[in-house]
Scaffold this active site. Sequence first.
Site, PDB file in Angstrom:
ATOM      1  N   ASN A  36       0.816  -1.207   0.000  1.00  0.00           N
ATOM      2  CA  ASN A  36       0.000   0.000   0.000  1.00  0.00           C
ATOM      3  C   ASN A  36       0.851   1.259   0.000  1.00  0.00           C
ATOM      4  OD1 ASN A  36      -2.903  -1.076   0.550  1.00  0.00           O
ATOM      5  ND2 ASN A  36      -1.517  -2.256   1.845  1.00  0.00           N
ATOM      6  N   GLU A  86      -3.760  -0.145  -3.647  1.00  0.00           N
ATOM      7  CA  GLU A  86      -3.261  -1.425  -3.163  1.00  0.00           C
ATOM      8  C   GLU A  86      -2.677  -2.205  -4.330  1.00  0.00           C
ATOM      9  OE1 GLU A  86      -5.838  -3.150   0.122  1.00  0.00           O
ATOM     10  OE2 GLU A  86      -7.261  -1.888  -1.001  1.00  0.00           O
ATOM     11  N   ILE A  89       1.777  -7.414  -6.242  1.00  0.00           N
ATOM     12  CA  ILE A  89       2.907  -7.719  -7.121  1.00  0.00           C
ATOM     13  C   ILE A  89       2.855  -9.208  -7.428  1.00  0.00           C
ATOM     14  CG2 ILE A  89       5.412  -7.681  -7.390  1.00  0.00           C
ATOM     15  CD1 ILE A  89       5.388  -5.352  -5.299  1.00  0.00           C
ATOM     16  N   PHE A 116     -19.297  -6.537  -3.948  1.00  0.00           N
ATOM     17  CA  PHE A 116     -19.513  -7.973  -4.079  1.00  0.00           C
ATOM     18  C   PHE A 116     -20.443  -8.459  -2.981  1.00  0.00           C
ATOM     19  CE2 PHE A 116     -15.548  -6.908  -6.044  1.00  0.00           C
ATOM     20  CZ  PHE A 116     -15.586  -7.612  -7.235  1.00  0.00           C
TER      21      PHE A 116
END
Length: 167
Positions: A36, A86, A89, A116
């Site tokens: 972050n 956010e 990787i 969601f």
Amino acid sequence: MLKRIMTTKGLPYFAVGKVVKGFGRGSKDLGIPTANFPDEVVNNLPEEISTGVYYGWAKVDDGLVYKMVMSIGWNPYFKNIKKSMETHIINAYGMDFYGSQLKVCITGYIRPEMDFKTLDDLISTIKNDIETAKTRLEEIEMRTFKDHSFFQNETESDKTMNGECSH
């Protein structure tokens, strides 16, 4: 593909900052760890970078450049009151890297921010986003950003600059 980048206003977008602790949900609740950015990086996003899910390249400290997928926004499922950036990787680090320097080059847009009904729906969609990012970043126009000078040795401007850089 380069036309797709240029039609998404503000891309490519380059940002750099120290990794800070987020909400602690990426690894624990989702099984998808994120790095972050601090508020000052998030607050410097230009208006044309809307909330949603993006993809591009990321580098931690002096490490290698890896594919990444990034959520920008308020994460409606978790009802955040603070906007975040956010970065997931696409590499197994096996450790936290709070305080490390994170450089990202956002090269493309996947989808708008969504809510969601269930955590499983969220996780499934994030996994699809990751697969989409992996595929799109294999395209020649996207791979060129992996070797961008932005990811080379740190310059004085890297310490303070967040936003677009020349390419």
